[in-house]
Design an enzyme around this catalytic site. Structure first.
Site, PDB file in Angstrom:
ATOM      1  N   HIS A   1       0.549  -1.689  -0.058  1.00 55.10           N
ATOM      2  CA  HIS A   1       0.007  -0.067  -0.098  1.00 55.10           C
ATOM      3  C   HIS A   1       0.936   1.557  -0.177  1.00 55.10           C
ATOM      4  O   HIS A   1       0.334   1.656   0.050  1.00 55.10           O
ATOM      5  CB  HIS A   1      -0.889  -0.137   1.105  1.00 55.10           C
ATOM      6  CG  HIS A   1      -2.171  -1.462   1.380  1.00 55.10           C
ATOM      7  ND1 HIS A   1      -2.836  -1.968   2.045  1.00 55.10           N
ATOM      8  CD2 HIS A   1      -2.610  -1.792  -0.017  1.00 55.10           C
ATOM      9  CE1 HIS A   1      -3.587  -2.866   1.886  1.00 55.10           C
ATOM     10  NE2 HIS A   1      -3.279  -2.331   1.000  1.00 55.10           N
TER      11      HIS A   1
ATOM     12  N   ILE B   1       1.769   7.262   0.455  1.00 55.87           N
ATOM     13  CA  ILE B   1       1.148   6.037   1.022  1.00 55.87           C
ATOM     14  C   ILE B   1      -0.245   5.768   1.284  1.00 55.87           C
ATOM     15  O   ILE B   1      -1.335   7.231   1.570  1.00 55.87           O
ATOM     16  CB  ILE B   1       1.121   6.490   2.936  1.00 55.87           C
ATOM     17  CG1 ILE B   1       2.455   6.509   2.925  1.00 55.87           C
ATOM     18  CG2 ILE B   1       0.327   5.414   3.576  1.00 55.87           C
ATOM     19  CD1 ILE B   1       2.199   7.336   4.545  1.00 55.87           C
ATOM     20  N   CYS B   2      -1.620   4.903   1.190  1.00 56.66           N
ATOM     21  CA  CYS B   2      -2.727   4.447   1.060  1.00 56.66           C
ATOM     22  C   CYS B   2      -3.378   3.915   2.186  1.00 56.66           C
ATOM     23  O   CYS B   2      -2.911   2.835   2.113  1.00 56.66           O
ATOM     24  CB  CYS B   2      -3.192   3.557  -0.741  1.00 56.66           C
ATOM     25  SG  CYS B   2      -4.565   2.597  -0.725  1.00 56.66           S
ATOM     26  N   LEU B   3      -4.068   4.500   3.155  1.00 52.40           N
ATOM     27  CA  LEU B   3      -4.094   4.132   4.767  1.00 52.40           C
ATOM     28  C   LEU B   3      -5.898   4.682   4.461  1.00 52.40           C
ATOM     29  O   LEU B   3      -5.431   6.455   4.827  1.00 52.40           O
ATOM     30  CB  LEU B   3      -2.923   4.701   5.415  1.00 52.40           C
ATOM     31  CG  LEU B   3      -3.418   4.415   6.429  1.00 52.40           C
ATOM     32  CD1 LEU B   3      -3.246   2.533   6.748  1.00 52.40           C
ATOM     33  CD2 LEU B   3      -2.731   4.632   7.628  1.00 52.40           C
TER      34      LEU B   3
ATOM     35  N   PHE C   1      -8.584   7.046  -3.546  1.00 50.77           N
ATOM     36  CA  PHE C   1      -7.990   5.995  -3.959  1.00 50.77           C
ATOM     37  C   PHE C   1      -9.280   4.766  -2.841  1.00 50.77           C
ATOM     38  O   PHE C   1      -9.901   5.420  -2.529  1.00 50.77           O
ATOM     39  CB  PHE C   1      -6.824   5.378  -1.815  1.00 50.77           C
ATOM     40  CG  PHE C   1      -5.609   6.544  -2.389  1.00 50.77           C
ATOM     41  CD1 PHE C   1      -4.883   5.769  -2.607  1.00 50.77           C
ATOM     42  CD2 PHE C   1      -5.528   7.215  -1.329  1.00 50.77           C
ATOM     43  CE1 PHE C   1      -3.295   5.984  -3.365  1.00 50.77           C
ATOM     44  CE2 PHE C   1      -3.819   7.597  -1.799  1.00 50.77           C
ATOM     45  CZ  PHE C   1      -3.092   7.621  -2.293  1.00 50.77           C
TER      46      PHE C   1
END
Lengths: 481, 153
Positions: B84, B91-93, B146
């Protein structure tokens, strides 16, 4: 009935305002009602408050510095400061009213457990115990220069009314700047107008002049001959007298006997453990005591002379005593008082031996009698008015009663007249035998009477029962007069 | 003083006092951009003996709006490998997106979330389409839409 804790009813005005409207971050909180009142009062003769802002900026609870560390449980999870006007949500979490409102603008869920929150139905007053804990937090006054410490509930009062460092509007009506309350000059002129500094020609506002001289002014500088620091000319004297570390000074206990005399810096270090310090302090205390004693001595002397003078006077009076009082006056003074009620004063009066004393006593006596009379007069007045009121009350009642009786009579008269009119009409149309005794005018208006032929039959009976006059007291038949 | 500044001031004084293990403040010279270093504490071979640099960017609406958090690549600070985390540090959070963010989060909690996100990972891979994304992306991280589909790592 609204459910308990409905915001409109259960929350104070201020909090309700917080609930009702979302406040953008850069806009000051809506001023409290007190503040608003102050604003309108103080700026009546000046420009409108809307143009110059409130008289005092509202207290910012998020920048407060607390004396002790505040327990984590009392910190708002959003702003991380102790709660200000806290709100408790239905899911049980507490936030500052402003914080939760801001958060809800972004997402309509509880920031902690993400349960949906409705501003109007899910906000509740927190338990009083939380408010009390918050009120008791010891906090420092946020004004620069003021070191005041108090419990948080009293801070607003201090800040708004008492703190000398609170920034208030400039007393000049056209100036939009603020000034610490203590610097507002007596003649209310604006301290923000700039004028060239007399040393460096730079434009400086009057309020900043002292700071400018001390730190910023780079006009005519002079170099201190001892410490080689360069200082503005006009502060050099002050510098040598108070600050210059190189100037030779005596130990502050010089007068006690310490012979140290050196550069200020060294003397300053020396003073911390000067052997004469203890003695010096004792001497200082003694000097203070001495001052106190001197003051007391002075007072004693004054009292003594006064006592002596009084004694002298008494002695003189006693000498003249044999010539006084003339017997006739004494008798007269006794004459106008009530026999048998000889007062203290009168005894003094008779025993007083000098003419001044006699006159004085008499004067006093008259004065007290005058006071008595004034009091009696007042009592009489009060008695009189209460008496009049007492007498008036039953009369008033009787009047009301009479009024109602007249009303009843009026009613009866109208009824009788109506009956008579109806009878006459019945006679005119049918002959005397068929008059309708109970027919009212109202019934006549509301429903047309049945056909004339039916008056004698059962139809008429029914009509009479249906439309006859109904009495207000519920009795069947109206009284016959 | 804005809401964000006051809140960040509080956070900074707390961070200066103490931080959880594996998190270190590098610089916080203003209230707009901070740098922090994080380490993964357990013996995950993917991240052993490595320190990662995080860049936080705060808007004036912080903490109502999430900060922008990315990994920064330096000579001794690589971008951690994770399905991720794109190789440019983005950052894909969900925690860092508008939906997953909550104003109760703070710099410390974000760091800890990232620490645990790395700790729990055992895949030595970049997200799908990493190269293409890194080449084509001109958007700021907060504007990227995202799709949080994977809850495993």
């Amino acid at each position: 009935m609204p459910p308990p804790n409905t915001p409109d009813e259960s929350l104070p005005d201020e909090e309700q305002a917080n609930l009702a409207v979302f406040l953008p971050p850069d806009q000051p909180r809506r001023p409290d009602s007190i503040l608003e009142r102050r604003t309108t009062r103080t700026t009546e003769h000046q420009t409108a408050p809307s143009q110059r802002g409130p008289a005092i900026l509202p207290l910012d609870y998020q920048v407060l510095d607390y004396v002790d560390t505040v327990d984590d449980t009392l910190l708002c999870p959003v702003c991380r400061t102790a709660f200000h006007s806290p709100i408790i949500t239905t899911c049980g979490h507490t936030f500052c009213a402003t914080c939760i409102n801001r958060a809800l603008e972004m997402q309509p869920t509880c920031p902690i457990d993400r349960k949906p929150i409705n501003k109007t139905s899910d906000f509740h007053q927190p338990p009083l115990i939380i408010k009390e804990q918050l009120d008791r937090l010891k906090v420092k006054c946020p004004n620069v220069g003021c070191g005041h410490i108090c419990s948080r509930e009293h801070l607003e009062g201090h800040y708004e009314h008492r703190c000398e460092y609170t920034q208030v509007l400039c007393p000049s009506s056209w100036c939009e700047k603020r000034i610490a309350r203590r610097y507002v000059s007596a003649d209310s002129h604006c301290m923000h107008s700039e004028a060239p500094c007399q040393y460096c020609e730079e434009n400086v506002a009057e309020i900043d002049l002292s700071h400018h001289y001390d730190y910023l002014c780079n006009g005519v500088t002079a170099t201190c001959q001892q410490c080689e620091a360069s200082i503005v000319q006009h502060r050099l004297e002050k510098h040598i007298e108070e600050d210059c570390p190189e100037t030779e000074v005596d130990c502050q206990w010089f007068s006690i006997g310490c012979k140290v005399s050196d550069k200020r810096l060294i003397v300053f270090e020396h003073e911390k453990d000067c052997p004469y310090k203890i003695i010096g302090q004792l001497v200082k205390e003694r000097a203070e005591d001495r001052k106190l004693i001197d003051g007391l001595m002075g007072r004693i002397t004054v009292l003594e002379t006064r006592a002596y003078e009084r004694h002298e006077r008494q002695a003189r009076r006693a000498q003249r005593g044999s010539l006084w009082p003339p017997p006739s006056t004494t008798a007269g003074s006794q004459g106008d008082s009530v026999p048998g009620a000889e007062t203290e004063e009168e005894r003094y009066l008779r025993s007083s031996t000098s003419p001044e004393g006699y006159m004085l006593a008499r004067f006093e006596r008259l004065e007290s009698r005058m006071e008595d009379l004034a009091k009696q007069l007042q009592d009489m007045d009060a008695y009189q008015s209460s008496f009049v009121l007492q007498q008036l009350y039953p009369i008033n009642n009787q009047l009301v009663e009479l009024g109602s009786k007249v009303g009843v009579l009026n009613m009866h008269t109208t009824w009788l007249m109506n009956m008579q009119r109806f009878q006459q009409r019945a006679v005119q149309t049918n002959g005397p035998g068929l008059a309708n005794p109970g027919m009212s005018s109202a019934a006549e208006n509301n429903a047309p009477p049945p056909a004339v032929d039916d008056y004698s039959g059962p139809h008429y009976d029914q009509y009479y029962r249906t439309f006859r006059r109904r009495n207000s007291d519920g009795r069947d038949m109206p009284p016959r007069l | 003083m804005s809401f964000a500044t006051k809140r960040l001031g509080k956070e900074l004084s707390k961070i200066n006092n103490s931080l959880p293990p594996g998190i270190e403040l590098v610089s916080a010279d203003n209230f707009e951009e901070w740098f922090l270093d994080i380490r993964v504490l357990d013996n995950n071979p993917l991240y052993a003996n490595q320190v990662y640099r995080l860049k936080f960017k705060f808007s004036a609406q912080y903490p109502i709006e999430p900060p922008e958090v990315v990994f920064v690549k330096l000579a001794n600070r690589p971008i951690p490998i994770h399905p991720h985390i794109y190789s440019n540090g983005i950052i894909c959070l969900d925690l860092l997106g508008q939906q997953g963010w909550s104003p109760v989060q703070n710099v410390e909690s974000i760091c800890m979330s990232l620490q645990s996100m790395l700790t729990g990972n055992n895949k030595d891979e970049r997200p799908a389409g990493d190269e293409e994304f890194v080449r084509g992306n001109r958007l700021r991280p907060k504007d990227i839409d995202f799709y949080y589909h994977d809850n495993n790592v």
